[in-house]
Design an enzyme around this catalytic site. Sequence first.
Site, PDB file in Angstrom:
ATOM      1  CG  PHE A 115     -40.835 -28.807 -15.945  1.00  0.00           C
ATOM      2  CD1 PHE A 115     -40.924 -29.978 -16.683  1.00  0.00           C
ATOM      3  CD2 PHE A 115     -41.132 -27.608 -16.565  1.00  0.00           C
ATOM      4  CE1 PHE A 115     -41.295 -29.960 -18.020  1.00  0.00           C
ATOM      5  CE2 PHE A 115     -41.498 -27.563 -17.909  1.00  0.00           C
ATOM      6  CZ  PHE A 115     -41.577 -28.745 -18.634  1.00  0.00           C
TER       7      PHE A 115
ATOM      8  CG  HIS B 143     -40.645 -38.536 -13.008  1.00  0.00           C
ATOM      9  ND1 HIS B 143     -40.327 -39.146 -11.811  1.00  0.00           N
ATOM     10  CD2 HIS B 143     -39.794 -37.464 -13.105  1.00  0.00           C
ATOM     11  CE1 HIS B 143     -39.336 -38.473 -11.221  1.00  0.00           C
ATOM     12  NE2 HIS B 143     -39.005 -37.446 -11.987  1.00  0.00           N
TER      13      HIS B 143
ATOM     14  CG  ASN C   1     -34.514 -34.142  -9.221  1.00  0.00           C
ATOM     15  OD1 ASN C   1     -33.646 -34.208  -8.354  1.00  0.00           O
ATOM     16  ND2 ASN C   1     -34.259 -34.365 -10.494  1.00  0.00           N
TER      17      ASN C   1
ATOM     18  CE1 TYR D 264     -40.957 -34.975 -19.881  1.00  0.00           C
ATOM     19  CE2 TYR D 264     -42.097 -32.890 -20.213  1.00  0.00           C
ATOM     20  CZ  TYR D 264     -40.935 -33.641 -20.243  1.00  0.00           C
ATOM     21  OH  TYR D 264     -39.762 -33.063 -20.635  1.00  0.00           O
TER      22      TYR D 264
ATOM     23  CG  ASN E 202     -36.582 -29.241 -11.571  1.00  0.00           C
ATOM     24  OD1 ASN E 202     -37.642 -28.849 -12.042  1.00  0.00           O
ATOM     25  ND2 ASN E 202     -35.412 -28.869 -12.051  1.00  0.00           N
TER      26      ASN E 202
END
Length: 194
Positions: free
Chosen positions: A67, A21, A115, A16, A69
């Site tokens: 993560f 993000h 989120n 990631y 969220n």
Amino acid sequence: MTIKLIVGLANPGAEYAATRHNAGAWYVDLLADRFRAPLKEEAKFFGYTSRINVNGNDVRLLVPTTFMNLSGKAVAAMATFYRIAPDEILVAHDELDLPPGVAKFKLGGGHGGHNGLKDIISKLGNNPNFHRLRLGIGHPGDKNKVVGFVLGKPPVSEQKLIDEAVDEAARCTEIWLQDGLTKATNRLHSFKAQ
């Protein structure tokens, strides 16, 4: 009023690291580099942390290893431990509603479907009144494509624009801590990477 905690939102793991993000983490990484204050994993705060001193202001840096969220877990842990109020927190995050190359400061407001912000608001006792640094990543044009878009890597041309905005945002954060939010906001909000 000053900032005591700067948070860069991200998903953990190498897969990631280069995705849109994670733009918030790119900004915190840059601040850590600039102040020669390497981030180190700290389990009790569920993230990588560091500490910088900007013009006499003691500021903690945090990149959650939860993560996205679950970001609020890390933010609330650090804010509670160091008795940092929501309005002393700056959360950097990717922003679909701004184009690449643009960044804006904002205080409070909703989560706009993000989120990470949603969980932070919740874990701070439903208090949205923290500062945000909105790092523009653009929008795919179709809300059904948003998840794939934010978890995708920007093309080189867009990455360059985002990197320039992150760099300017880091400079403006220093201005904020030295000369106040108004001066920093005026400069950042007139910036657009070319």
